[in-house]
Design a protein around this motif. Structure first.
Motif, PDB file in Angstrom:
ATOM      1  N   VAL A 132      36.657  32.773  27.455  1.00 21.11           N
ATOM      2  CA  VAL A 132      37.997  33.120  26.967  1.00 21.11           C
ATOM      3  C   VAL A 132      38.141  34.638  26.820  1.00 21.11           C
ATOM      4  O   VAL A 132      39.107  35.232  27.308  1.00 21.11           O
ATOM      5  N   ILE A 133      37.162  35.261  26.161  1.00 25.37           N
ATOM      6  CA  ILE A 133      37.234  36.710  25.950  1.00 25.37           C
ATOM      7  C   ILE A 133      37.112  37.455  27.278  1.00 25.37           C
ATOM      8  O   ILE A 133      37.901  38.353  27.580  1.00 25.37           O
TER       9      ILE A 133
ATOM     10  N   GLY B 194      37.607  36.261  30.347  1.00 32.15           N
ATOM     11  CA  GLY B 194      38.748  35.945  31.209  1.00 32.15           C
ATOM     12  C   GLY B 194      40.010  36.661  30.773  1.00 32.15           C
ATOM     13  O   GLY B 194      40.818  37.070  31.616  1.00 32.15           O
ATOM     14  N   ALA B 195      40.179  36.841  29.463  1.00 28.36           N
ATOM     15  CA  ALA B 195      41.361  37.554  28.964  1.00 28.36           C
ATOM     16  C   ALA B 195      41.344  39.010  29.423  1.00 28.36           C
ATOM     17  O   ALA B 195      42.364  39.540  29.865  1.00 28.36           O
ATOM     18  N   TRP B 196      40.184  39.665  29.328  1.00 26.37           N
ATOM     19  CA  TRP B 196      40.085  41.046  29.785  1.00 26.37           C
ATOM     20  C   TRP B 196      40.313  41.135  31.297  1.00 26.37           C
ATOM     21  O   TRP B 196      41.044  42.002  31.775  1.00 26.37           O
TER      22      TRP B 196
ATOM     23  N   LEU C 136      41.952  33.893  35.612  1.00 20.85           N
ATOM     24  CA  LEU C 136      41.522  32.514  35.390  1.00 20.85           C
ATOM     25  C   LEU C 136      40.762  31.983  36.599  1.00 20.85           C
ATOM     26  O   LEU C 136      39.693  31.373  36.465  1.00 20.85           O
TER      27      LEU C 136
ATOM     28  N   ALA D 210      46.806  37.321  34.989  1.00 22.02           N
ATOM     29  CA  ALA D 210      46.303  36.110  34.333  1.00 22.02           C
ATOM     30  C   ALA D 210      45.843  35.049  35.321  1.00 22.02           C
ATOM     31  O   ALA D 210      44.777  34.448  35.146  1.00 22.02           O
TER      32      ALA D 210
ATOM     33  N   GLY E 257      34.924  42.422  29.261  1.00 19.39           N
ATOM     34  CA  GLY E 257      35.248  41.385  28.282  1.00 19.39           C
ATOM     35  C   GLY E 257      34.070  40.474  27.984  1.00 19.39           C
ATOM     36  O   GLY E 257      33.849  40.083  26.834  1.00 19.39           O
TER      37      GLY E 257
ATOM     38  N   GLY F 211      41.957  39.044  33.125  1.00 19.23           N
ATOM     39  CA  GLY F 211      43.376  38.772  33.349  1.00 19.23           C
ATOM     40  C   GLY F 211      44.234  39.992  33.087  1.00 19.23           C
ATOM     41  O   GLY F 211      45.218  40.239  33.795  1.00 19.23           O
ATOM     42  N   TYR F 212      43.868  40.761  32.077  1.00 13.72           N
ATOM     43  CA  TYR F 212      44.579  42.009  31.792  1.00 13.72           C
ATOM     44  C   TYR F 212      44.456  42.980  32.971  1.00 13.72           C
ATOM     45  O   TYR F 212      45.412  43.667  33.327  1.00 13.72           O
TER      46      TYR F 212
END
Length: 196
Positions: free
Chosen positions: A145-146, A148-150, A161, A157, A104, A152-153
């Motif tokens: 954000v990008i 961390g989102a990956w 984070l 989550a 990410g 988290g996936y």
């Protein structure tokens, strides 16, 4: 001479890239990939994502090169990594980093170079210290954000984070302040008269 990579007349252009020929811009692209490879090796090992100077180098390249050449430089560096060259953090290369926990962040890198360069072209840099800081911080936060989102996936989550965003916030602030200070010093140096 202008090219499609750096539009003529952009506001903050301390390297004069908008007036450079395509071969010079290509050479600057290669130099930029070298700078990114070096910045990647300055790291604090952490799991699953190391702390590096990559984002500082990426946003600086975006600002100094302009959003087009900056993003293209980052894409070229990522291409070098995909070919197996050890240009990523801790000498990593190959396809594995592009599907693992750091994927990410790698996806975000050309986007944040373009964002920093775009904001610089809107005069969010140079002698405008606070705007410059915000431009770099915005790019760094977008990267978190990008990335961390990956993450988290992949791991959930809450863990994403805790492991991929929170530990990097202070570094994002410090790197953004350093970038703004360096660019302000560069802007001041460019405006000072030369004594003969």
């Amino acid at each position: 001479m202008t090219t499609i990579l750096a539009p003529a007349g952009r506001g903050f252009d301390p390297l004069g890239i908008s007036y450079r020929s395509l071969p010079i811009q290509a050479a600057l692209l290669l130099i930029g990939t070298g700078v990114l490879a070096l910045a990647s090796q300055i790291s604090v090992p952490m799991v699953p994502v190391p702390i590096t100077l990559q984002t500082l180098a990426i946003t600086m390249i975006g600002v100094l090169y302009g959003w087009r050449l900056g993003a293209l430089t980052v894409l070229a560096w990522l291409g070098e990594a995909m070919m197996g060259l050890p240009v990523l953090a801790n000498g990593a290369g190959g396809l594995a980093p592009f599907v693992g926990p750091t994927a990410g962040y790698l996806l975000a890198f050309p986007i944040i170079a373009a964002l920093a360069g775009f904001l610089a072209e809107k005069d969010w840099t140079g002698s405008h210290m606070f705007k410059s800081f915000l431009a770099h911080l915005s790019a760094n936060i977008l990267c978190l954000v990008i990335g961390g989102a990956w993450l988290g996936y992949l791991i959930g989550a809450e863990k994403g984070l805790a492991l991929g965003v929170t530990p990097f916030i202070l570094g994002a602030v410090l790197k953004s302040a350093l970038a703004a200070a360096l660019l302000m010093a560069l802007a001041r140096r460019k405006t000072q008269p030369v004594d003969l």
